[in-house]
Scaffold this active site. Sequence first.
Site: not given
Ligand code: RIB
Ligand code: CA
Length: 325
Positions: A12, A17, A243-244
């Site tokens: 997303d 991402d 994160h991703d």
């Molecule tokens: O909580 C982090 C996630 O939420 C990541 O994937 C960021 O892109 C959002 O989608």
């Molecule tokens: Ca994401």
Amino acid sequence: MSAIHRIIIDCDPGHDDMAAILLAAFHPSIEIEAITAVCGNAPLVHTADNALRIVDAFGLDVPVYAGAEAPLLHRYAFPAEFHGPSGLDSAGQGLPPARSQLQTQHAVDAIIERVEAAPGEITLVVIGPMTNIALALALRPSLAQKIKQVVFMGGSATEGNVTPAAEFNIWADAEAARMVFRSGVKLVMFGLNATHQTLMRREDVARIRQAHKGSNPVADIMDFYCGTYYRFAGADKPGAPVHDPCAIAWLIDPTIFDLVERPAEVLVGADGGYGQTLIDMRPQDPSHDARIRNVAVAIKADPNRFADLVTQALVWAAGRISANS
Ligand code: RIB
Ligand code: CA
């Protein structure tokens, strides 16, 4: 090096991402077979368009499919305060408008078709809400045995972010995540307890900017993301969690992370528990443990090796965008 991992990235976009997609495109051990977009950080119209913009701007030869426009049940306000109304806002120059078109096939059908064409070969890297994956498993339950593994960013073995207990990707469509957790598919989880260890530090963004003077949309986009984090978490923080890319970094070099296999469930009840990933972290002697340990959960990350790998990829991408614009 020939690709070791054939992946479909379900996402997303989303700043982190984009970093995950670029890390996968950068590394020779990974072959991105398709990108499927889902409603998450922003409406599907934006997340799908952002995926196309990424593919076009960086010259990636990867088909992009649009997936679910809404979660199975949950409806929520998009977190525009984190990723901007477009889902991929920039502190300066953004990515140019997409030139290519979305595939006409629906993302869920594409996932089913591609996995069934190569049973046991395809890794689903899921870095947004799990709606597309749940729909694919609902349409074709046997897919759970044909997907090599689902490597996902979502949930947490400790604190949440969107609520004290829930992380956004799981919370955005907890019913979908519950279906995936119960499907029997092999799950590898990068939750906030791990991704809060993997930061994009100020010096990393400076390295990206330094590598390509003049216009540098990659640095501008990451500056927006990090700036938002500092605004919420405090300007004294050493960096912003990305994160991703953890899901991709693990495929590239599993030694960057420590994982433990544990029973895990997604809660969908009311009150404060909605979207929580309940990971049973109680120590159990495996020889006496009848529980099904359905998820490999990342508990530790090497922040320096992670940051070096992601920054290398974003420096590469910053150079590539100028060649492709
Ligand atoms: O909580 C982090 C996630 O939420 C990541 O994937 C960021 O892109 C959002 O989608
Ligand atoms: Ca994401």
